[in-house]
Design a protein around this motif. Structure first.
Motif, PDB file in Angstrom:
ATOM      1  N   GLY A 211       0.796  -1.226   0.000  1.00 42.90           N
ATOM      2  CA  GLY A 211       0.000   0.000   0.000  1.00 42.90           C
ATOM      3  C   GLY A 211       0.825   1.270   0.000  1.00 42.90           C
ATOM      4  O   GLY A 211       0.321   2.344  -0.334  1.00 42.90           O
ATOM      5  N   SER A 212       2.125   1.161   0.372  1.00 45.22           N
ATOM      6  CA  SER A 212       2.979   2.353   0.424  1.00 45.22           C
ATOM      7  C   SER A 212       3.744   2.580  -0.877  1.00 45.22           C
ATOM      8  O   SER A 212       4.520   3.533  -0.981  1.00 45.22           O
ATOM      9  CB  SER A 212       3.974   2.234   1.583  1.00 45.22           C
ATOM     10  N   ARG A 246      -5.681   3.869  -2.590  1.00 47.29           N
ATOM     11  CA  ARG A 246      -5.027   5.161  -2.817  1.00 47.29           C
ATOM     12  C   ARG A 246      -5.936   6.175  -3.502  1.00 47.29           C
ATOM     13  O   ARG A 246      -5.730   7.394  -3.346  1.00 47.29           O
ATOM     14  CB  ARG A 246      -3.770   4.934  -3.666  1.00 47.29           C
ATOM     15  N   GLN A 247      -6.907   5.706  -4.287  1.00 48.93           N
ATOM     16  CA  GLN A 247      -7.831   6.591  -4.985  1.00 48.93           C
ATOM     17  C   GLN A 247      -7.108   7.724  -5.723  1.00 48.93           C
ATOM     18  O   GLN A 247      -7.363   8.915  -5.489  1.00 48.93           O
ATOM     19  CB  GLN A 247      -8.833   7.194  -3.990  1.00 48.93           C
ATOM     20  N   GLU A 249      -5.983  10.220  -8.951  1.00 46.60           N
ATOM     21  CA  GLU A 249      -6.772  10.912  -9.965  1.00 46.60           C
ATOM     22  C   GLU A 249      -6.953  10.005 -11.179  1.00 46.60           C
ATOM     23  O   GLU A 249      -6.155   9.111 -11.437  1.00 46.60           O
ATOM     24  CB  GLU A 249      -6.073  12.215 -10.362  1.00 46.60           C
ATOM     25  N   ALA A 250      -8.010  10.276 -11.930  1.00 45.82           N
ATOM     26  CA  ALA A 250      -8.389   9.410 -13.044  1.00 45.82           C
ATOM     27  C   ALA A 250      -7.252   9.176 -14.043  1.00 45.82           C
ATOM     28  O   ALA A 250      -7.029   8.029 -14.467  1.00 45.82           O
ATOM     29  CB  ALA A 250      -9.615   9.981 -13.747  1.00 45.82           C
ATOM     30  N   PRO A 251      -6.506  10.203 -14.456  1.00 40.63           N
ATOM     31  CA  PRO A 251      -5.420   9.951 -15.427  1.00 40.63           C
ATOM     32  C   PRO A 251      -4.381   8.964 -14.906  1.00 40.63           C
ATOM     33  O   PRO A 251      -3.866   8.139 -15.662  1.00 40.63           O
ATOM     34  CB  PRO A 251      -4.819  11.343 -15.651  1.00 40.63           C
ATOM     35  N   VAL A 252      -4.075   9.047 -13.606  1.00 39.08           N
ATOM     36  CA  VAL A 252      -3.100   8.124 -13.019  1.00 39.08           C
ATOM     37  C   VAL A 252      -3.662   6.710 -12.994  1.00 39.08           C
ATOM     38  O   VAL A 252      -2.990   5.741 -13.384  1.00 39.08           O
ATOM     39  CB  VAL A 252      -2.720   8.575 -11.597  1.00 39.08           C
TER      40      VAL A 252
END
Length: 483
Positions: A211-212, A246-247, A249-252
């Protein structure tokens, strides 16, 4: 486990980085003194360096003869830590302390809580030339060494980190060490961490440190074809969990999802992902073309598919999958004794069109194969005499060949990868990965530095060599792709 716990950093090469006062190893004498000793059987070296080290520790502990004071403040405590020190000893090790103490005897230092907690260890190193650290102390100790320019300690901690990647810890540490190496620009440590993560990714995917993982590190890993894991579906599941936590941003998120190799996932599993994956549903538009292409790949014959699509790209290249259809584990007991052989089968290719087709492979292992240049030859000087050859002149050899040929092989070549497992810090991990060129049946450098004659060899687990052979079918475009 006390001060000398799981990680011990031995930095005892010499007492000082500069102006060595006492050598703890073999004594080095001036040339004139060596000359005095030559031919004299009564010559001896009297070495009380350990006593000197003990007295230097007492000097720091008691503050006798102190001529300087360090006051270390931290946000974690209202009271500073006070160290009564000696300017000469600090200046010998650190040019920063040499500058700070040049015109003042009391210096106040401000440290974050994690480095302040290790400052006493750090100062003790300056007096005694050695320090013991644990996994979670490596980064703050490296930060102290870098900040105060104690280069010997900095190099020692970096080497400790490179050699303790396999150490087991409750929260994991390799991901954190990688991110730290990027921040400080340590390219060697960065590459060591990245390779360890790639070759042991399955272990990382199920750990707390997954997760990190940063976006940058995740994308670097997804680019690699040498990732070792059970299947591409295992990788997708882990990536899905990372995205849910992590949610980004959409591009990532879309860039991450497009790095999954969907043709390496069976159609039945792809249908299930489309129906059940919330992440895939949210970003379906971004990967719809890749999913459609994957279904086409599985539906058509590879030769027909290769007429219309470029299959010479990473999307159609398997990673190092451990599933049985891609290879076989091979444990060789007493590998220094005799030649060994084994056979196994793999699926012809990742396409469902080839799902029912199998390729049989033969593998031959020889512990002491001799190159042509070292093989016995008859000597001209003595009739019938053979040049002596030592067993240790040979090296391990592994040859992997198909036991069959078939028209189905048209347009397919096979890359072979051999993973060598070792036991490190109580865990079995991948130490080396040898990849064969497509036109070769063996790796030229296979275990070239391994000493299999020793039962204590680091390449052996309970006197056995643990290999995992992976066959990676690679399709080739036979006809120019139509636009």
């Amino acid at each position: 486990r006390g001060l000398w716990g799981r990680g011990v950093l031995g930095l005892w090469g010499g007492l000082w980085e500069r102006g060595c006062l006492v050598s703890l190893g073999r004594s080095r004498l001036p040339a004139a003194q060596k000359a005095d000793f030559s031919g004299d059987s009564t010559a001896a070296t009297i070495n009380h360096s350990l006593t000197l080290l003990q007295r230097l520790q007492e000097l720091l502990q008691n503050g006798n003869g102190s001529d300087s004071v360090l006051r270390v403040r931290s946000a974690a405590s209202d009271e500073p830590k006070v160290f009564h020190t000696h300017q000469l000893l600090l200046s010998l090790q650190s040019e920063v302390f040499e500058s700070l103490l040049r015109n003042q005897s009391v210096v106040t230092l401000y440290e974050p809580p994690e480095t302040a907690a290790l400052f006493e260890k750090f100062i003790r190193y300056l007096y005694c030339g050695g320090v013991s650290i644990l996994l979670h102390q490596a980064i703050p100790m490296h930060q102290l060494a870098s900040k105060y320019r104690v280069w010997g300690l900095q190099r020692g901690v970096a080497e400790y980190m490179r050699t303790h990647l396999a150490s087991e810890s409750s929260q994991g540490h390799v991901v954190g060490w990688y991110h730290y190496a990027v921040r400080v620009g340590d390219a060697a440590l960065q590459e060591s961490c990245l390779q360890f993560l790639a070759w042991n990714l399955s272990a990382v995917l199920g750990s707390a440190e997954w997760g990190s993982v940063s976006v940058e590190l995740l994308l670097l890993l997804l680019e690699r074809s040498d990732l070792v894991l059970h299947s591409e579906l295992e990788l997708y599941t882990a990536v899905e969990g990372w995205l849910s936590r992590r949610q980004p941003e959409a591009p990532v998120a879309e860039r991450v999802l497009r790095a999954i190799r969907y043709p390496m996932i069976a159609p039945s599993q792809l249908f299930r992902l489309q129906a059940q994956s919330a992440v895939l549903a949210r970003h379906r538009a971004a990967v719809q073309d890749l999913l459609f292409q994957a279904f086409q790949f599985h539906a058509a014959s590879p030769l027909h598919f290769a007429k219309y699509f470029d299959v010479n790209c990473s999307m159609f290249l398997p990673r190092n999958y451990l599933a049985p259809s891609w290879g076989s584990q091979w444990v060789i007991t007493n590998p220094a004794r005799d030649d060994r052989s084994t056979s196994f089968q793999t699926q012809l290719g990742p396409s469902s069109h080839d799902a029912g087709k199998r390729v049989t492979w033969n593998a031959l292992f020889s512990p002491r194969w001799l190159p042509v240049s070292l093989r016995p030859v008859y000597s001209d000087s003595v009739a019938g005499a053979v040049q002596p050859v030592r067993i240790e002149d040979g090296r391990p050899r592994l040859v992997i060949t198909p036991a069959m040929s078939s028209p189905d092989f048209a347009g397919v070549s096979f890359q072979k990868t051999v993973l060598v497992g070792v036991r490190q810090q109580g865990r079995v991990l991948v130490k080396h990965a040898y990849s064969f060129h497509q036109s070769s049946d063996e790796a030229a450098d296979f275990l070239v530095h391994a000493d299999l004659q020793k039962r204590t060899s680091e390449y052996l687990i309970d006197n056995s060599l643990h290999l995992h052979i992976i066959i990676k079918p690679v399709y080739h475009s036979l006809i120019k792709v139509k636009k």
